[in-house]
Design an enzyme around this catalytic site. Structure first.
Site, PDB file in Angstrom:
ATOM      1  N   ASP A 203     -55.128  53.470   5.904  1.00 49.62           N
ATOM      2  CA  ASP A 203     -53.927  54.292   5.833  1.00 49.62           C
ATOM      3  C   ASP A 203     -53.810  55.176   7.079  1.00 49.62           C
ATOM      4  OD1 ASP A 203     -55.814  56.334   5.370  1.00 49.62           O
ATOM      5  OD2 ASP A 203     -55.694  56.064   3.192  1.00 49.62           O
ATOM      6  N   SER A 204     -53.227  56.363   6.925  1.00 48.62           N
ATOM      7  CA  SER A 204     -52.990  57.217   8.101  1.00 48.62           C
ATOM      8  C   SER A 204     -54.284  57.610   8.818  1.00 48.62           C
ATOM      9  CB  SER A 204     -52.236  58.488   7.699  1.00 48.62           C
ATOM     10  OG  SER A 204     -52.931  59.165   6.673  1.00 48.62           O
TER      11      SER A 204
END
Lengths: 242, 242
Positions: B10-11
């Site tokens: 993810d981020s």
């Protein structure tokens, strides 16, 4: 799927993924849009780089890079008859080698965005300090690179880019526009500080943008998370990738 | 030619090429030995990551990654009924989704080194501060993630890794071993500071090394410049790549 951007060069490219490095910053900028591929070879000059050409950029590849930066010359410009003589390549041969590299890349892909980058300027005092710190009394007493000679290579690089119709960045001139460039941009008289890396990053992004490779105008490879409906996620993915 | 190491997540993966980021540090460590490929999708949970699986890791690829890190769960662990509810995935489904991802990667390549990374711990106070700074009076009054709940997901991740026989990094536990982890490692209660990135980098390198992917034991793709004879460069390249 994603296009590749290749960074081809010497140590200044090889170490561009260290903290604050220009290569890592490019990878961050093009995140989810293009892959930044590191092809830096510390100590290499253009003569040695030619041996890698067909391996790194095979003709007939189904996925040649969309863009390549060629950042060589800092080692070619090492002076004959001094401690780094082994790396020296005469400026005319340097230009001829760059010409071969550019021609090969155009043969790989006529639409490839090719950017020639000149070596950075040389801080001769910084080089001497570095040599004394590293080698003590055995250090060279005469510089192995001079700013003036590197400037001749930079000039040759820019001339060649004009002749071949490819884009270029005159890093040698650009850095010297700033007072105190010697210590601000160079950590050992040759390799880049974080601020020096930032200059390269900004210049490369500017040239890419002026051409057609503007990250802000490129689509994400898959939906941005804000476009995904929590209750019906299929919808966003059906549009973008199914 | 060079093997690929894919960072899927993810981020916290997507932004891993920012200055001091763990992804960029890995790319630097494996420079001239392996390519580090960034596949981070900010905001994604494991449910949404499944939609990407066959695109990012196609079955039958002639060059599957030699190693993949799977670093998901920070968004799955967002609480139902709070401001980030859209991203919430129940822990049992989280484990099941991770299982599908690992199985797919093993199908791509039975020898792939797969490393599951748990989400980092949550500094709830830091999340609230961040929300107040970003949204002012409209900020949430109840946390959208808690450290305790994220810990349940971390535990599930580690259990699953054991069950499937793949390696894992319990980042949730590891970070909390250090006093002041809340501000030292997390910049907004969730995403990593430079020091937090260094922890991930060290843990990933350690696991890679313990397996068989030790950068210091991998050969350079082409001769080191010191091996090249200035008067007879062909020789070094004939041995290594012709």
């Amino acid at each position: 799927m994603r296009p590749n951007i290749v960074l081809f060069g010497d140590s200044i490219t090889q170490e561009s993924f260290r903290s604050g490095g220009w290569g890592a910053s490019l990878a961050d900028t093009y995140s989810r849009k293009a892959d930044v591929v590191l092809r830096g070879y510390g100590g290499y000059n253009t003569r040695w780089a030619l041996f890698l050409l067909h391996h790194l950029f095979p003709l007939g590849s189904t996925k040649p890079p969309v863009a390549t930066t060629i950042f060589l010359g800092a080692n070619d410009a090492a002076l004959a008859g001094r401690t780094s003589e082994r790396q020296h390549v005469p400026v005319e041969e340097y230009k001829e080698n760059l010409r071969k590299i550019v021609r090969h890349l155009k043969e790989c892909s006529p639409t490839m965005l090719i950017v020639l980058i000149t070596p950075p300027p040389i801080d001769e005092e910084g080089r001497m300090e570095y040599a004394r710190e590293t080698y003590g009394e055995k250090a060279m007493t005469l510089p192995e690179r001079t700013n003036e000679t590197t400037g001749v290579y930079a000039k040759g690089c820019i001339e060649l880019a004009g002749e071949l119709g490819v884009r270029s960045i005159n890093l040698w001139s650009k850095m010297q526009e700033t007072d105190g460039w010697q210590k601000k941009y160079l950590r050992d008289g040759l390799h880049l500080t974080a601020e020096g890396n930032a200059v390269v990053f900004e210049e490369v992004v500017k040239v890419f943008k002026e051409a057609w490779l503007d990250a802000s105008e490129m689509a994400y490879d898959f939906p941005h998370h804000s476009e995904i409906d929590g209750k019906n996620p299929e919808k966003a993915f059906q549009q973008k990738c199914l």
